[in-house]
Design a protein around this motif. Structure first.
Motif, PDB file in Angstrom:
ATOM      1  N   GLY A   1      23.392 -20.404 -40.970  1.00 33.72           N
ATOM      2  CA  GLY A   1      24.358 -21.493 -41.139  1.00 33.72           C
ATOM      3  C   GLY A   1      24.158 -22.559 -40.076  1.00 33.72           C
ATOM      4  N   GLU A   2      24.664 -23.739 -40.370  1.00 36.12           N
ATOM      5  CA  GLU A   2      24.604 -24.830 -39.407  1.00 36.12           C
ATOM      6  C   GLU A   2      25.570 -24.519 -38.262  1.00 36.12           C
ATOM      7  OE1 GLU A   2      23.919 -28.783 -41.464  1.00 36.12           O
ATOM      8  OE2 GLU A   2      25.664 -29.185 -40.222  1.00 36.12           O
ATOM      9  N   VAL A   3      25.085 -24.651 -37.033  1.00 34.54           N
ATOM     10  CA  VAL A   3      25.947 -24.350 -35.881  1.00 34.54           C
ATOM     11  C   VAL A   3      26.352 -25.660 -35.209  1.00 34.54           C
ATOM     12  CG1 VAL A   3      26.087 -23.176 -33.643  1.00 34.54           C
ATOM     13  CG2 VAL A   3      24.784 -22.139 -35.511  1.00 34.54           C
ATOM     14  N   ASP A   4      27.657 -25.836 -35.054  1.00 35.31           N
ATOM     15  CA  ASP A   4      28.156 -27.005 -34.311  1.00 35.31           C
ATOM     16  C   ASP A   4      28.241 -26.629 -32.838  1.00 35.31           C
ATOM     17  OD1 ASP A   4      28.509 -28.545 -36.615  1.00 35.31           O
ATOM     18  OD2 ASP A   4      30.422 -27.568 -37.027  1.00 35.31           O
ATOM     19  N   VAL A   5      27.639 -27.466 -32.004  1.00 37.13           N
ATOM     20  CA  VAL A   5      27.602 -27.174 -30.563  1.00 37.13           C
ATOM     21  C   VAL A   5      28.334 -28.291 -29.826  1.00 37.13           C
ATOM     22  CG1 VAL A   5      26.102 -26.753 -28.571  1.00 37.13           C
ATOM     23  CG2 VAL A   5      25.290 -26.182 -30.877  1.00 37.13           C
ATOM     24  N   SER A   6      29.255 -27.906 -28.961  1.00 38.02           N
ATOM     25  CA  SER A   6      29.821 -28.926 -28.072  1.00 38.02           C
ATOM     26  C   SER A   6      29.467 -28.526 -26.643  1.00 38.02           C
ATOM     27  CB  SER A   6      31.327 -29.082 -28.271  1.00 38.02           C
ATOM     28  OG  SER A   6      32.036 -28.194 -27.469  1.00 38.02           O
ATOM     29  N   PHE A   7      29.045 -29.498 -25.864  1.00 38.17           N
ATOM     30  CA  PHE A   7      28.512 -29.230 -24.526  1.00 38.17           C
ATOM     31  C   PHE A   7      29.164 -30.213 -23.569  1.00 38.17           C
ATOM     32  CE2 PHE A   7      25.528 -29.206 -21.076  1.00 38.17           C
ATOM     33  CZ  PHE A   7      24.903 -27.984 -21.107  1.00 38.17           C
TER      34      PHE A   7
ATOM     35  N   GLN B   1      29.020 -11.859 -40.815  1.00 36.96           N
ATOM     36  CA  GLN B   1      28.087 -11.272 -39.843  1.00 36.96           C
ATOM     37  C   GLN B   1      26.891 -12.193 -39.635  1.00 36.96           C
ATOM     38  OE1 GLN B   1      29.038  -9.065 -38.082  1.00 36.96           O
ATOM     39  NE2 GLN B   1      30.030  -7.358 -39.071  1.00 36.96           N
ATOM     40  N   GLN B   2      26.449 -12.857 -40.697  1.00 35.37           N
ATOM     41  CA  GLN B   2      25.324 -13.784 -40.542  1.00 35.37           C
ATOM     42  C   GLN B   2      25.759 -14.992 -39.704  1.00 35.37           C
ATOM     43  OE1 GLN B   2      21.832 -13.467 -41.480  1.00 35.37           O
ATOM     44  NE2 GLN B   2      22.050 -15.007 -39.903  1.00 35.37           N
ATOM     45  N   ASP B   3      27.000 -15.437 -39.893  1.00 31.62           N
ATOM     46  CA  ASP B   3      27.523 -16.533 -39.052  1.00 31.62           C
ATOM     47  C   ASP B   3      27.525 -16.105 -37.586  1.00 31.62           C
ATOM     48  OD1 ASP B   3      27.920 -18.091 -41.251  1.00 31.62           O
ATOM     49  OD2 ASP B   3      30.078 -17.759 -41.374  1.00 31.62           O
ATOM     50  N   TYR B   4      27.965 -14.876 -37.363  1.00 30.43           N
ATOM     51  CA  TYR B   4      27.996 -14.347 -35.991  1.00 30.43           C
ATOM     52  C   TYR B   4      26.598 -14.343 -35.382  1.00 30.43           C
ATOM     53  CZ  TYR B   4      27.491 -10.453 -32.717  1.00 30.43           C
ATOM     54  OH  TYR B   4      27.128  -9.673 -31.662  1.00 30.43           O
ATOM     55  N   LEU B   5      25.615 -13.889 -36.161  1.00 35.00           N
ATOM     56  CA  LEU B   5      24.235 -13.859 -35.657  1.00 35.00           C
ATOM     57  C   LEU B   5      23.706 -15.275 -35.424  1.00 35.00           C
ATOM     58  CD1 LEU B   5      22.730 -11.000 -37.839  1.00 35.00           C
ATOM     59  CD2 LEU B   5      23.031 -10.956 -35.371  1.00 35.00           C
ATOM     60  N   SER B   6      24.069 -16.201 -36.291  1.00 36.06           N
ATOM     61  CA  SER B   6      23.630 -17.591 -36.106  1.00 36.06           C
ATOM     62  C   SER B   6      24.184 -18.151 -34.800  1.00 36.06           C
ATOM     63  CB  SER B   6      24.106 -18.465 -37.272  1.00 36.06           C
ATOM     64  OG  SER B   6      23.519 -18.040 -38.472  1.00 36.06           O
ATOM     65  N   VAL B   7      25.462 -17.867 -34.539  1.00 30.66           N
ATOM     66  CA  VAL B   7      26.101 -18.394 -33.324  1.00 30.66           C
ATOM     67  C   VAL B   7      25.501 -17.767 -32.063  1.00 30.66           C
ATOM     68  CG1 VAL B   7      28.261 -18.310 -32.013  1.00 30.66           C
ATOM     69  CG2 VAL B   7      28.282 -19.096 -34.358  1.00 30.66           C
ATOM     70  N   THR B   8      25.371 -16.435 -32.049  1.00 28.46           N
ATOM     71  CA  THR B   8      24.858 -15.797 -30.824  1.00 28.46           C
ATOM     72  C   THR B   8      23.388 -16.151 -30.596  1.00 28.46           C
ATOM     73  OG1 THR B   8      24.556 -13.780 -32.099  1.00 28.46           O
ATOM     74  CG2 THR B   8      26.477 -13.876 -30.681  1.00 28.46           C
TER      75      THR B   8
END
Lengths: 108, 214
Positions: free
Chosen positions: B152-158, B52-59
């Motif tokens: 958590g660290e979020v990986d972003v691809s754009f 759930q914390q990963d989900y919150l980090s991503v959103t």
């Protein structure tokens, strides 16, 4: 048939020691079962409470609300380009209690 | 009646101890099963908490990127009056403090392509500078919250495509989340056969659904 009837009327039985051991084992079995069911019940209750707490924390964090807005924290999101090393720092506001689920949004 | 039955009928030995032992075994097994199932629920909690914390980090990261782009899109302006240079598209502000720092070159190309189309429709001859062959690179980033390890660290691809949109994919732990951003241009004054001016306009919303665990 006659033998069976005779057996039924027989006064011979198990010894006192055997009976005492049996009764002790039965009591032990019931105690173990009772204790384990009670422990399972308490674990289940604890799991339900934790689920509810998690759901509450998630709702609060998702809505970007704070139960006490004065305690909301400021910080920075650091975005780094992979390989390039260049980065930007965007100011954010962090939402969520201590030791609870947290979210953030842009600090405007 | 055979001998064994006869012996059994005459036997003084009872079965109560055996039965009691059997019952003890059954009770222990039943109790252990109930307890194991209940404990598994408690153990699941810590895993759920992490996801759930990963989900919150991503959103949160997704909303931050959209908010940052939308808050600053009016700072990207361009007046294009020649067919070759891209320097006429300018960021009005501190570009290094926004996500535009990484993608401004791609946006400049899109704005020039837009100008080429619009000026051509006005009778201008700029179609030659439309970058038909430009390949927009996928850019990868890491998003971290300074000093806050609980996120958590979020990986972003754009990745911007030539059609005027960008595909963004964010991943943190077991969560992965994709969404699209619209990149448009608002006319800033009249377009002639020799000049076009625009202001960037970014659109996009985060779908209000909890992403699937990948």
């Amino acid at each position: 048939m006659m033998k069976s009837a005779k057996k039924l009327r027989s006064t011979r039985g198990e010894t006192m020691v055997e009976m005492l051991v049996s009764i002790t084992l039965l009591v032990l079995a019931m105690s173990i079962l009772g204790a384990m069911l009670a422990a399972a019940y308490h674990s289940d209750e604890a799991a339900r409470a934790m689920d509810q707490k998690l759901e509450d924390e998630l709702s609060l964090a998702e809505s970007h609300r704070d139960s006490d807005p004065s305690k909301s924290l400021n910080g920075f999101a650091v975005i780094t380009l992979d390989g390039g090393g260049s980065e930007v720092r965007i100011p954010i506001k962090i939402h969520g209690e201590d030791d609870a689920l947290k979210s953030y949004d842009k600090d405007r | 009646m055979n001998r064994k039955v006869k012996e059994k009928l005459n036997s003084k030995r009872g079965a109560s101890v055996v039965l009691a032992l059997f019952l003890l075994l059954v009770c222990t097994f039943a109790g252990t099963s109930a307890l194991t199932a209940a404990r598994a629920n408690v153990g699941r909690y810590s895993t759920m908490r992490e996801t759930q914390q990963d989900y919150l980090s991503v959103t949160s990261a997704a909303k931050l990127i959209i908010a940052d782009l939308q808050d600053n899109d009016q700072n990207v302006k361009g007046t294009i009056s020649s067919g070759s240079a891209t320097d006429y598209v300018t960021y009005y502000g501190d570009e290094t403090s926004t996500f535009y720092h990484f993608i401004l070159d791609d946006i400049k190309t899109l704005m020039h392509n837009k100008a080429a189309e619009d000026v051509k429709s006005k009778g201008g001859a700029w179609s030659s500078f439309k970058s038909e062959t430009k390949t927009f690179e996928e850019r990868n980033f890491t998003l971290k919250i300074d000093g806050k390890d609980e996120f958590g660290e979020v990986d972003v691809s754009f990745k911007i495509d030539s059609g005027g949109s960008a595909k963004v994919k964010l991943t943190c732990g077991s969560y992965s989340y994709s969404f699209a951003i619209g990149i448009g241009f608002i006319k800033d004054g009249e377009i002639s056969d020799s000049k076009a001016s625009y202001i960037l306009n970014v659109s996009g919303e985060i779908p209000e659904i909890r992403p699937e665990v990948s």
